[in-house]
Design an enzyme around this catalytic site. Structure first.
Site, short mmCIF file in Angstrom:
data_model
loop_
_atom_site.label_atom_id
_atom_site.label_comp_id
_atom_site.label_asym_id
_atom_site.label_seq_id
_atom_site.Cartn_x
_atom_site.Cartn_y
_atom_site.Cartn_z
N ASN A 194 86.40 -29.48 41.36
CA ASN A 194 87.16 -30.51 42.16
C ASN A 194 88.42 -30.44 42.23
OD1 ASN A 194 84.29 -31.37 42.35
ND2 ASN A 194 84.76 -32.34 40.24
N GLU A 275 79.11 -32.66 46.62
CA GLU A 275 79.43 -33.77 45.81
C GLU A 275 80.77 -34.34 46.59
OE1 GLU A 275 79.64 -32.90 41.58
OE2 GLU A 275 77.71 -33.59 41.44
N ARG A 308 80.51 -21.20 44.65
CA ARG A 308 79.80 -21.93 44.08
C ARG A 308 78.42 -22.15 44.88
NH1 ARG A 308 80.85 -26.53 41.15
NH2 ARG A 308 80.23 -26.08 38.99
N ASP A 348 71.49 -29.13 37.03
CA ASP A 348 72.91 -29.53 36.73
C ASP A 348 72.94 -29.28 35.02
OD1 ASP A 348 75.41 -30.05 36.55
OD2 ASP A 348 75.06 -31.94 37.58
N GLU A 370 76.56 -19.40 35.86
CA GLU A 370 77.35 -20.22 35.30
C GLU A 370 76.71 -21.10 34.19
OE1 GLU A 370 79.05 -23.23 38.35
OE2 GLU A 370 80.28 -24.07 36.91
N GLU A 376 78.51 -31.85 28.45
CA GLU A 376 78.44 -33.15 29.38
C GLU A 376 76.83 -33.74 29.28
OE1 GLU A 376 78.69 -32.39 33.53
OE2 GLU A 376 78.08 -34.23 34.01
N HIS A 501 67.46 -35.23 33.32
CA HIS A 501 68.53 -36.33 33.99
C HIS A 501 68.03 -37.57 33.91
CE1 HIS A 501 72.29 -36.63 36.28
NE2 HIS A 501 71.99 -35.49 36.79
N TRP A 524 70.68 -39.66 42.55
CA TRP A 524 71.67 -40.10 41.50
C TRP A 524 71.11 -41.26 40.52
CZ3 TRP A 524 76.87 -40.36 44.57
CH2 TRP A 524 77.44 -39.02 44.95
#
Ligand code: BDP
Length: 690
Positions: A194, A275, A308, A348, A370, A376, A501, A524
């Site tokens: 970002n 995002e 990406r 993710d 990746e 996280e 998630h 989300w």
């Protein structure tokens, strides 16, 4: 009387370990797996081949002295037929050693290999080693921001001290490069995907040049994440449209400027149209248009673009399908200095995901994996979670896409073209770099696997333990076992059987399977992912009745995932909505099996505490206490996860817990009120937890 022999034994162990413990006391973990004792031997080093005045060779010579190497040693950098970084080491019984490579960095890598061999107590009398890296670029992606914070960083602030640069050069830059080189990492993306446009300003480039100068002798190339809107925001242009002449010229000039300061600059990493980040689609262009435009700007200087594939839109009926749907049609359209960076799984960095179906599906495109080294989604730097088994699960996965080489490591490590592998770094300015001492092993393991993806996870764990803590077999064996079990334990107490998630919003640390908000994007929320209702739980991704995500895999995997009876239990709820009372492959009902996994995860965490407590004789007291404290938090969190998830699911299915399962200790209402700051900087401390 009974206790006397035991005490005597402890005393003996303590005496034997004393020399080790004394050297370790001075070490708060800052030295990582590198031993900083300087033994000052004087091997007679002679250098043949090119570039014998190279700073890299001087470092290699000093490292050789530091590790206590003896005898006549030749560095030969004239082996033109070896790929960059490759080396061979020959040591004959007479004690003479020859290290051969095509360039100085290969020699330095060889010296680190010798260090490893010596300290792992391998036979160094007769050595005949030949090594060559599997991937051309072995990359750490730092998610560090210009203000010193780190996105998803759990080990303090950034080690790049932008305020002090370019005048003050922190010793950490060199220490970092050395640690990277010692495991073969040769590329570092300094800033967050970002990306702030300011990173390409003259001011920042002059700072970055200083870092690059520090890295160069260690063979670590600097890369930058770039914001696609930079020509507009930084350059003052009216647009960032990749088809615009001025935009193209701006990027070309910027590339030229960068290379005038940093001649070996690696290139750009780009998160575009993902995002909320800017990208070519903002102008009706495609990912191909954006990536190729940047590739053209970098090509004259030898730079590459890592673009990406992490894209997902709220309009997509199933988030896991989008990257494949969006990128696969572009196969063969990207320039040859572009490589598409694909997260290991289709969502993710979850504790467990099936591999991304993009691997093997774009045979005419450079593709790289990746991974996320920073935890996280795996308990941040509070939980001991050794990630090599997760990395291996992806690298060894067979896509069944190609007739011969069809595992992900075979597909991505191809020598015929641009190859790379990346890990999102877990490094910050904490004295021990990674927050949790054992999180260092994930940086180490990433490097080792990037060099050689065929290495075994337990082999790497044992190596790291010997280099970092103690080579005593009574320590290495149980701790290797613990490390090897740790990732599965985290999966068990967080998201077993394909759940994913169900984290609390944004900070992703604790559980919140109940999380949803009326006006929020469905993808989300947690309820979108588990889809629990009175009948069952899981996301139906079958072609027959669900989203059809199984269709993105090749036969026979597609069929295996599609069919509830053959879908492995570890992915069951990823691909299927299953009735609570259906039988799993274990012969239990689904509800019993879910309960059993959560409870097992908690028991495993408790066993880790017990196992670690027995290791006191082998580790210095500071490190021993540090890891013990972290394990306490981990066990606490395992209970929190188990209780939150099981009580919440039970509130939906109203089924009793299995008779023999330990009961929850928390109330659901209380757990729903846990309120960690959304943007968590660093690890939650114990007083923030329920
Ligand atoms: C997600 C993180 C977010 C990153 C994003 C990415 O939550 O902070 O920006 O991945 O990879 O996992 O771009």
């Amino acid at each position: 009387m009974k206790r006397f022999p035991y005490k005597l034994k402890s005393l003996l162990v303590a005496l034997i370990c004393l020399p080790n413990a004394l050297t370790a006391i001075a070490d708060n973990g800052h030295n990582l797996w590198l031993n900083d004792s300087d033994r000052h031997t004087s091997p007679q080093v002679s250098i043949t081949g090119k570039r014998n005045d190279s700073p890299t060779l001087r470092i290699a010579e000093n490292e050789l002295k530091r590790i206590g190497w003896e005898g006549a040693t030749t560095f030969d950098t004239g082996k033109r037929d070896m790929p960059e970084g490759a080396y061979s080491i020959m040591r004959t019984g007479g004690g003479a050693t020859t290290i051969s490579a095509s360039s100085p960095i290969g020699v330095l890598y060889a010296v680190y290999e010798l260090d490893r061999m010596m300290r792992c107590q391998q036979d160094i009398l007769n050595i005949n080693v030949k090594e060559s890296p599997a991937y051309r670029y072995r990359v750490l992606n730092h998610w560090d921001n210009p203000d010193g914070t780190i996105e998803r960083g759990y080990a303090g602030f950034s080690i790049w001290k932008w305020d002090e640069l370019p005048d003050v050069v922190s010793p950490r830059y060199e220490e970092y490069a050395r640690a990277c080189a010692s495991v073969g990492i040769n590329a570092s993306v300094l800033n967050n995907v970002n990306a702030k446009p300011i990173i390409l300003s003259d001011e920042y480039l002059s700072k970055i040049k200083v870092i690059a100068d520090q890295f160069r002798p260690y063979g670590v190339k600097v890369f930058l994440s770039v914001n696609f809107a930079s020509p507009k925001v930084l350059g003052g242009l009216a647009t960032a449209d990749p088809f615009d002449k001025e935009v193209k010229a701006w990027w070309k000039a910027k590339a030229k400027e960068i290379y005038s300061l940093i001649p070996d600059f690696g290139g750009f990493l780009v998160k575009a149209n993902s995002e909320g980040e800017a990208g070519p689609c903002d102008y009706g262009r495609t990912h191909v248009d954006g990536a190729n435009m940047l590739a053209d700007a970098l090509r004259p200087h030898g730079g590459i673009v890592m673009w990406r594939a992490f894209v997902y839109a709220p309009s997509s009926p199933d988030r896991v399908m989008q990257a494949y749907d969006e990128f696969k049609p572009f196969d063969g359209k990207f320039k040859d200095n572009v490589i598409i960076q694909v997260k290991n799984g289709p969502i993710d960095f979850q504790p467990r995901e099936p591999f991304s179906p993009l691997f093997g599906s774009m045979p005419k495109t450079n593709l790289m994996v990746e991974f996320q080294i920073t935890q996280e989604y795996l308990g941040a730097s509070n939980h001991l979670c050794y990630l090599a088994p997760l990395f291996k699960e992806t690298l060894d996965a067979d896509t069944h896409r190609m007739p011969a080489k069809s595992t992900i490591k075979e597909i991505t490590a191809s020598n015929d073209r641009l190859s790379a592998i990346a890990g999102v770094a877990n490094i910050g300015d904490d004295p021990n770099w990674c927050g949790h001492l054992f999180a260092q092993s994930n940086w180490y393991a990433f490097g080792r696997l990037a060099w050689n993806p065929d290495m075994k996870a337990d082999e790497i764990a044992a190596e790291w333990l010997k280099l970092t803590l103690s080579a005593d077999p009574a320590f290495v064996s149980p701790m290797t076992h613990l490390m090897m079990e740790s990732r599965e334990a985290v999966v068990n107490y967080m998201m077993p059987m394909g759940l994913h998630h169900i984290f609390a919003r944004d900070h992703h640390y604790g559980p919140a399977p109940w999380f949803e908000m009326p006006d929020m994007r469905r993808d989300w929320t947690a309820t979108y992912y588990h889809q629990a209702d009175a009948d069952g739980i899981g996301f139906d991704r079958t072609m027959a009745t669900g989203s059809g995500a199984t269709s993105q895999y090749a036969e026979p995997i597609r069929l295996m995932f599609e069919n509830k009876a053959t879908c492995p239990d570890k992915y069951l709820l990823w691909f299927h909505h299953v009735a609570w009372t259906d039988k799993t492959q274990n012969g239990l009902t689904l509800w019993e099996d879910i309960c059993r996994h959560y409870d097992k995860g908690l028991q495993q965490a408790r066993q880790f505490q017990i196992a670690w407590d027995k290791m006191r004789p082998y580790v210095d007291s500071e490190k021993f206490a540090h890891v013990g404290d972290k394990l306490k938090i981990q066990t606490h969190d395992a209970q929190w996860w188990k209780d939150a998830c099981l009580l919440y699911f039970q509130s939906i299915n109203h089924l009793p817990f299995p008779d023999d399962m330990e009961r929850p200790v928390y109330d659901l209402d209380r757990l729903k009120k846990v309120d960690l700051p959304l943007k968590l900087h660093g690890c939650p401390t114990r007083d923030m937890l329920p």
